[in-house]
Design a protein around this motif. Structure first.
Motif, PDB file in Angstrom:
ATOM      1  N   THR A   1       2.505   1.893  -3.291  1.00  0.00           N
ATOM      2  CA  THR A   1       1.802   2.114  -4.398  1.00  0.00           C
ATOM      3  C   THR A   1       1.384   3.810  -4.350  1.00  0.00           C
ATOM      4  O   THR A   1       0.328   4.281  -4.812  1.00  0.00           O
ATOM      5  CB  THR A   1       0.694   1.314  -4.528  1.00  0.00           C
ATOM      6  OG1 THR A   1       0.063   1.128  -3.433  1.00  0.00           O
ATOM      7  CG2 THR A   1       0.986   0.113  -5.432  1.00  0.00           C
TER       8      THR A   1
ATOM      9  N   LYS B   1      -7.033   0.829  -8.198  1.00  0.00           N
ATOM     10  CA  LYS B   1      -5.994   0.028  -8.667  1.00  0.00           C
ATOM     11  C   LYS B   1      -5.171  -0.372  -7.460  1.00  0.00           C
ATOM     12  O   LYS B   1      -4.651  -1.602  -7.728  1.00  0.00           O
ATOM     13  CB  LYS B   1      -4.994   0.999  -9.536  1.00  0.00           C
ATOM     14  CG  LYS B   1      -5.321   0.975 -11.006  1.00  0.00           C
ATOM     15  CD  LYS B   1      -4.529   1.978 -11.791  1.00  0.00           C
ATOM     16  CE  LYS B   1      -3.704   1.597 -12.717  1.00  0.00           C
ATOM     17  NZ  LYS B   1      -3.054   2.676 -13.471  1.00  0.00           N
ATOM     18  N   ARG B   2      -4.816   0.388  -6.507  1.00  0.00           N
ATOM     19  CA  ARG B   2      -4.019  -0.105  -5.479  1.00  0.00           C
ATOM     20  C   ARG B   2      -4.621  -1.245  -4.788  1.00  0.00           C
ATOM     21  O   ARG B   2      -3.866  -2.220  -4.290  1.00  0.00           O
ATOM     22  CB  ARG B   2      -3.768   1.123  -4.473  1.00  0.00           C
ATOM     23  CG  ARG B   2      -3.196   2.340  -5.190  1.00  0.00           C
ATOM     24  CD  ARG B   2      -3.123   3.345  -4.058  1.00  0.00           C
ATOM     25  NE  ARG B   2      -2.146   3.297  -3.040  1.00  0.00           N
ATOM     26  CZ  ARG B   2      -2.136   4.147  -1.901  1.00  0.00           C
ATOM     27  NH1 ARG B   2      -2.811   5.288  -2.127  1.00  0.00           N
ATOM     28  NH2 ARG B   2      -1.162   3.932  -1.088  1.00  0.00           N
TER      29      ARG B   2
ATOM     30  N   ASN C   1       3.209  -0.308 -11.425  1.00  0.00           N
ATOM     31  CA  ASN C   1       2.243  -0.344 -12.541  1.00  0.00           C
ATOM     32  C   ASN C   1       0.803  -0.037 -11.778  1.00  0.00           C
ATOM     33  O   ASN C   1      -0.069   0.284 -12.469  1.00  0.00           O
ATOM     34  CB  ASN C   1       2.074  -1.788 -12.983  1.00  0.00           C
ATOM     35  CG  ASN C   1       3.290  -2.004 -13.812  1.00  0.00           C
ATOM     36  OD1 ASN C   1       3.701  -1.026 -14.443  1.00  0.00           O
ATOM     37  ND2 ASN C   1       3.771  -3.290 -13.801  1.00  0.00           N
ATOM     38  N   PHE C   2       0.846  -0.164 -10.473  1.00  0.00           N
ATOM     39  CA  PHE C   2      -0.534  -0.014  -9.753  1.00  0.00           C
ATOM     40  C   PHE C   2      -0.580   1.460  -8.938  1.00  0.00           C
ATOM     41  O   PHE C   2      -1.505   1.489  -8.239  1.00  0.00           O
ATOM     42  CB  PHE C   2      -0.807  -1.098  -8.773  1.00  0.00           C
ATOM     43  CG  PHE C   2      -0.980  -2.428  -9.608  1.00  0.00           C
ATOM     44  CD1 PHE C   2      -2.086  -2.807  -9.694  1.00  0.00           C
ATOM     45  CD2 PHE C   2       0.140  -3.335  -9.723  1.00  0.00           C
ATOM     46  CE1 PHE C   2      -2.391  -4.136 -10.464  1.00  0.00           C
ATOM     47  CE2 PHE C   2       0.142  -4.334 -10.394  1.00  0.00           C
ATOM     48  CZ  PHE C   2      -1.388  -4.814 -10.745  1.00  0.00           C
TER      49      PHE C   2
ATOM     50  N   ALA D   1       4.823  -2.848  -8.301  1.00  0.00           N
ATOM     51  CA  ALA D   1       3.927  -1.984  -7.594  1.00  0.00           C
ATOM     52  C   ALA D   1       3.928  -0.818  -8.528  1.00  0.00           C
ATOM     53  O   ALA D   1       2.794  -0.287  -8.508  1.00  0.00           O
ATOM     54  CB  ALA D   1       4.656  -1.724  -6.289  1.00  0.00           C
TER      55      ALA D   1
ATOM     56  N   TRP E   1       0.895  -1.084  -0.046  1.00  0.00           N
ATOM     57  CA  TRP E   1       0.138   0.020  -0.040  1.00  0.00           C
ATOM     58  C   TRP E   1       0.843   1.196   0.078  1.00  0.00           C
ATOM     59  O   TRP E   1       0.663   2.215  -0.650  1.00  0.00           O
ATOM     60  CB  TRP E   1      -0.877   0.073   1.351  1.00  0.00           C
ATOM     61  CG  TRP E   1      -2.101   0.855   1.310  1.00  0.00           C
ATOM     62  CD1 TRP E   1      -1.917   2.342   1.887  1.00  0.00           C
ATOM     63  CD2 TRP E   1      -3.141   1.126   0.519  1.00  0.00           C
ATOM     64  NE1 TRP E   1      -3.121   2.973   1.772  1.00  0.00           N
ATOM     65  CE2 TRP E   1      -3.687   2.082   0.889  1.00  0.00           C
ATOM     66  CE3 TRP E   1      -3.454   0.275  -0.485  1.00  0.00           C
ATOM     67  CZ2 TRP E   1      -4.903   2.546   0.116  1.00  0.00           C
ATOM     68  CZ3 TRP E   1      -4.905   0.680  -1.080  1.00  0.00           C
ATOM     69  CH2 TRP E   1      -5.675   1.734  -0.816  1.00  0.00           C
TER      70      TRP E   1
ATOM     71  N   GLN F   1      -6.600  -3.588  -5.900  1.00  0.00           N
ATOM     72  CA  GLN F   1      -6.133  -4.603  -6.739  1.00  0.00           C
ATOM     73  C   GLN F   1      -4.958  -5.364  -6.395  1.00  0.00           C
ATOM     74  O   GLN F   1      -5.088  -6.700  -6.264  1.00  0.00           O
ATOM     75  CB  GLN F   1      -6.126  -4.213  -8.333  1.00  0.00           C
ATOM     76  CG  GLN F   1      -7.709  -4.309  -9.286  1.00  0.00           C
ATOM     77  CD  GLN F   1      -7.159  -4.148 -10.448  1.00  0.00           C
ATOM     78  OE1 GLN F   1      -5.982  -3.617 -10.905  1.00  0.00           O
ATOM     79  NE2 GLN F   1      -8.439  -3.871 -11.323  1.00  0.00           N
ATOM     80  N   LEU F   2      -3.811  -4.613  -6.318  1.00  0.00           N
ATOM     81  CA  LEU F   2      -2.710  -5.261  -6.037  1.00  0.00           C
ATOM     82  C   LEU F   2      -2.674  -6.030  -4.650  1.00  0.00           C
ATOM     83  O   LEU F   2      -2.560  -7.112  -4.516  1.00  0.00           O
ATOM     84  CB  LEU F   2      -1.519  -4.232  -6.132  1.00  0.00           C
ATOM     85  CG  LEU F   2      -0.316  -4.723  -5.665  1.00  0.00           C
ATOM     86  CD1 LEU F   2       0.426  -5.461  -6.728  1.00  0.00           C
ATOM     87  CD2 LEU F   2       0.821  -3.487  -5.593  1.00  0.00           C
TER      88      LEU F   2
END
Lengths: 371, 631
Positions: B325, B385-386, B378-379, B376, B322, B388-389
């Motif tokens: 990102t 989006k965060r 990419n997110f 990370a 977290w 999702q990771l």
């Protein structure tokens, strides 16, 4: 701000690392959720490191890892229900009954001829009961030790009576024949040597396994097939077509193939345990002790029988086995004759008149006295 | 896809349908297709004769008096699972049942196999009857036996065969089957006055049902080996312990199917699709390691160590990701991710030299965390989006820790040998596992090889070339020797684990090349169009490029799947007992069936063919559905 982030980050990493290493504190490489098995594995590692006997390892593990062929008719065959049966398989059970008191505590590992010695050296198996011939080079260079021979085998030839062969034929009589055997074994070399010594020329053909060899013999592509006598007798008993008469010759085999337990060298405690488990079956046969009468014999047998069965003395406990080790062997698996008859009689192999008869009956099966 | 036929006959540019083939009478068809010239006529006659001779040879082999089919029948269980103990066999059925329910569910959600004209079904019945009649006619008359069941020979040693007429009367049962098939076919044909269409799903299910029903009525014979005695009862039906589970499986298939159909109309469809995909993905490992092995979980260890450790990695790792990102993270994110990778690799080095103790699971988790950290950037951005990771991370951790715990717990199933599972069970497990794992890996490798980043491209290319340049058998031997060195001492299933790893890596290299072939067929315009509408590179790959590339590569991918399935027989060389090895070396070594090898091998060939034929047929259907070769 930058410093703040760094601190938080370091704290996170530290916490993760702490959690991981705290969990992994006690046991190094072992994720096992079962404490019992992790304890066993730990002992195994330390024993191997300190060079203690395999006997202790087997006892703490609770099973004997026994290397067998798994595809040797009547010696070790994988049955339709997944169990292992045969002469060699029963000798694995003998070892398990002696060391662990339970003949069923065997873990059978099916090995090919090529991987058998490596499996012993890497500790995958504790011993081999895999129709392995005792030879000088294997005993010395390969780093194996050999136990007492449980089966005296020898290479013979099998031909058709219709082609003029009989039980009294000799290697000198096979000139001009097509002789077949399985590839990559010593049988190939033995027959070539025997033929050139006898001064006859043969056409030698090899096939991948002995089933193929036999099928080629049945179809007529081979005049003669050759391998260990025990296998030939089995083939004759089970696969001889009607109207044909197969004969096995020469009466004196062209090679000596003493088969018995094989294990890694220089481990006296373990080899003594295995050897005396085998001897116990032979002595019991000599004394007439079998799985049916072992309880009476323990009470009423002669002194050597009672000593062997653990009724008196410390012979077994002195070598690291339970006092009743050999009583369990005879009770659960049987004596030599029982093991032989149960597995080898059905394929036509009999003890009478062969090298596998007791020494009192003119054979070679002999054991040192238990005292 | 109810209107499949409508899709197959696409109107051309002028809006008119393609011309229909004229209906020919049987005589005209023969003249046009088989006897158009005298050369073709001769070829037709010769070809038919050759086919009939081959059929005769096969039938004579199968029904020869020398065949010992008892060997295969008695060893049926050994061929399926080898040493798996009979007392625990319910676990095999539970595992199989789970797959059946899952298959039914997926069929319910997705299957739309369209309809089948009833007349075609009738044609199949009558065709089967005709084929069977030809078989009965061409097979050599049986050898006569005397009262002791021995063959009778003439003085010159030749066998005595019964006359053709008495052979035909002896085969009255078979003629009855022919008549039955003809009658059923005829009834279906006659009743079909209004050109009825049958649902293929229904026909398939009823077909399976008839097969299961026949277990209860047809005298297939009961053969078994238990407690050292052979049971051979040729005139009874199969054992209750065989027909009952199959009936339950058949019912469960229906339950799964209707559940799937219900889900299709419900509002949970998206969830159900994702769920069933996930179940397919984890089922091989779960069924094998959890259901079949029945791990003896030590709950105090689970609650004191396994669970807290999984939670710690999941939650702390999630916090870390977290943080990584955050939109203001900048370069420090990459630095931290690289540092993380360093720590993860150092853990493995330390384990190799034994510097400090750490659980294998922790090492794997650290490595995964490092990979996630590298991904990370990419997110970075908005919360969705965060999230999702993070969800991906939590799911991975849950799965990894669950499986690692299960795999490392000793089994309670008592075996007398190291071969935990063998036979067809092992073959199927390895094939399914390898295909499922190598597919995503292969796609990644293909993308890597076509990537613009030199490092990815070089790594993927060299991986693919190295693996493809080495024979499968040497890869398997290499892994069976090397992988045990990296596993904890005394860990079970090392041999199988090694096989799965090596085989997956091997198969992935081939799949990657197949997928790359598909990628090359996607034109540059597609990429440019995707860029033009502002898709990110991940979206472009996922929604534009891959769907087209995979569609094109279906034939090669299926070819690879079939090859993977068949090449599992190489497992025998490194000591595992696969299906073929059981038939080839276990059965002939039993003193009861010494040297009986051909029967087993024929059966193995038939079963391999059945599976591959189904795969092949299904892929053809898939090709038609995605319109491959037509547009």
């Amino acid at each position: 701000m930058r410093k703040n982030i760094m601190w938080r980050l370091l704290a996170t990493l530290f916490a993760v690392a702490l959690a991981a290493s705290a969990c992994g504190g006690s046991d190094s490489d072992d994720d096992s959720a079962s404490t019992a098995s992790s304890a066993a594995e730990e002992t195994e590692v330390t024993l191997a490191a300190s060079g203690e006997s395999l006997l202790e390892t087997v006892k703490s593990r609770g099973t004997v890892n026994c290397g067998v062929s798994g595809s040797a008719v009547a010696f070790s065959e994988l049955q339709a229900d997944g169990s292992m049966a045969g002469f060699d398989a029963d000798y694995c059970r003998v070892v398990a009954a002696a060391i662990l008191g339970d003949a069923n505590k065997v873990n059978f590992v099916s090995l090919t001829a090529a991987e058998r010695f490596t499996a012993v050296q890497t500790g995958d198996v504790d011993l081999l009961m895999r129709n392995t011939t005792w030879t000088q080079s294997r005993d010395s260079e390969v780093g194996m030790d050999f136990g007492p021979t449980t089966y005296y085998d020898g290479q013979q030839l099998l031909g058709r009576a219709g082609d003029g062969f009989s039980g009294s034929s000799q290697v000198a009589d096979i000139g001009g024949s097509v002789v077949c055997t399985s590839a990559g074994t010593t049988t190939e070399k033995n027959i070539a040597d025997a033929a050139s010594e006898a001064g006859v020329s043969i056409e030698l053909q090899t096939f991948e396994d002995f089933d193929t060899v036999t099928n080629n013999f049945i179809s007529g592509a081979c005049d003669i097939i050759t391998t260990d006598g025990s296998a030939l007798v089995g083939r004759k008993a089970k696969q001889q077509p009607e109207g044909e008469n197969w004969v096995i010759f020469p009466a004196t085999p062209i090679s000596k193939e003493p088969l018995g337990p094989t294990y890694g060298q220089n481990d006296s405690a373990f080899s003594d345990a295995v050897n005396w488990a085998v001897y116990a079956t032979i002595i019991a046969d000599e004394k007439g002790v079998n799985s049916g009468n072992v309880d009476e014999m323990l009470a009423s047998g002669d002194t050597e029988t009672i000593r062997l069965l653990g009724g008196e003395g410390e012979l077994q406990t002195g070598m690291g086995l339970p006092a009743d080790a050999f009583y369990q062997v005879i009770k659960q698996v049987g004596n030599y004759d029982e093991i032989y008859s149960r597995n080898l009689n059905p394929v036509g192999l009999s003890r009478e008149g062969s090298a596998n008869a007791a020494w009192t009956a003119g054979g070679l099966v002999y054991a040192p006295p238990a005292r | 896809m109810e209107n499949r036929d409508a899709i197959l006959t696409i109107p051309d540019e002028n809006g008119s349908l393609p011309p229909k083939a004229p209906n020919l009478s049987i005589g005209q068809w023969f003249r046009k297709n088989l006897f158009s010239t005298w050369v073709n006529g001769i070829l037709t006659v010769l070809g038919t004769a050759a086919a009939l001779l081959m059929l005769r040879g096969v039938l004579n082999f199968v029904f020869s008096e020398n065949r010992q089919w008892d060997a295969v029948r008695t060893n049926a269980r050994a061929l399926m699972t080898l040493t798996y103990p009979e007392s625990q066999y319910v676990r095999v059925w539970v595992a199989f049942g789970s797959v059946v329910v899952l298959a039914g569910l997926s069929a319910g959600i997705w299957a739309d196999w369209g309809r089948l004209p009833a007349r075609r079904l009738a044609g199949w019945f009558m065709g089967a009857a005709g084929f069977l009649a030809v078989c009965i006619l061409v097979r050599e008359p049986s050898v006569l036996m005397d009262l002791e069941g021995k063959t009778i020979r003439l003085p010159d040693g030749s066998l005595v065969r019964e006359s053709f007429a008495s052979a035909m009367t002896d085969r009255a049962n078979w003629w009855a089957v022919v008549a039955l098939l003809l009658i059923v076919g005829g009834v279906i044909w006659r009743s079909d006055s209004d050109k009825k269409q049958l649902k293929i799903t229904q026909v398939t299910y009823l077909g399976i049902g008839l097969g299961v029903l026949s277990l209860w009525v047809a005298p297939y014979g009961h053969y078994a080996f238990t407690d050292g005695t052979y049971i051979a009862d040729p005139n009874s039906t199969v054992a209750f312990s065989t027909k009952m589970p199959w009936t339950v499986m058949w019912i469960m298939l229906a339950i799964g199917f209707f559940a799937g159909r219900w889900l299709r109309t419900s509002s949970y469809l998206v969830l159900a699709k994702a769920g069933s995909n996930l179940l397919w993905l984890i089922s091989p490992v779960t069924l094998y390691f959890v259901i079949l092995r029945d791990p003896a979980l030590d709950y105090s260890h689970v609650f004191s160590t396994d669970l807290p450790m999984g939670l710690a990695f999941g939650i702390l790792g999630a916090c870390f990701l977290w943080f990584l990102t955050r939109s203001d993270i900048g370069e420090i994110g990459r630095i931290l991710a690289t540092a993380m990778l360093g720590i993860a690799i150092f853990n493995w080095v330390a384990a190799f030299f034994g510097w400090y103790p750490m659980l294998q699971k922790a090492r794997i988790s650290f490595l995964l965390l490092a990979v996630a950290a590298l991904l990370a950037p990419n997110f970075v951005g908005e919360a969705a989006k965060r999230r999702q990771l993070l969800l991906g991370w939590l799911g991975t951790m849950a799965l990894v820790h669950y499986l690692a715990t299960m795999i490392n717990t000793p089994s309670t199933v008592e075996l007398q040998s190291t071969e935990f599972l063998g036979g067809l069970g092992l073959t199927l497990f390895v094939a399914v596992f390898v295909v499922l794992l190598s597919f995503p890996l292969g796609v990644l490798l293909a993308l890597g090889r076509t990537s613009k980043f030199p490092i990815f491209r070089i790594l993927s290319t060299s991986y693919i070339e190295v693996i493809r340049g080495v024979p499968l058998i040497s890869v398997l031997i290499f892994f069976s020797v090397m992988v045990p060195l990296f596993l904890p001492d005394g860990m079970e299933l090392a041999e199988l684990g090694a096989v799965l790893t090596g085989y997956t890596l091997f198969s992935a290299a081939y799949l990657a090349e197949n997928v790359r072939g598909g990628l090359q067929s996607v034109t540059k315009g597609q990429y440019e169009a995707a860029d033009a509408i502002g898709l990110t590179s991940a979206q472009r790959t996922g929604f534009i490029v891959l769907p087209q590339a995979l569609r094109v590569s279906i034939p090669q991918l299926v070819g690879q799947v079939i090859a993977t399935f068949k090449e599992t027989s190489l497992l025998a060389i490194i000591g595992l007992f696969d299906f073929l090895r059981v038939a080839n070396s276990v059965i002939p070594a039993q003193s009861e069936f010494m040297g009986v090898k051909r029967e087993g091998i024929l059966l193995v060939a038939v079963i391999y063919f059945f599976f591959n034929f189904v795969i092949s047929k299904y892929s053809q259907r898939l090709e038609r559905r995605v319109g491959l070769g037509e547009r």
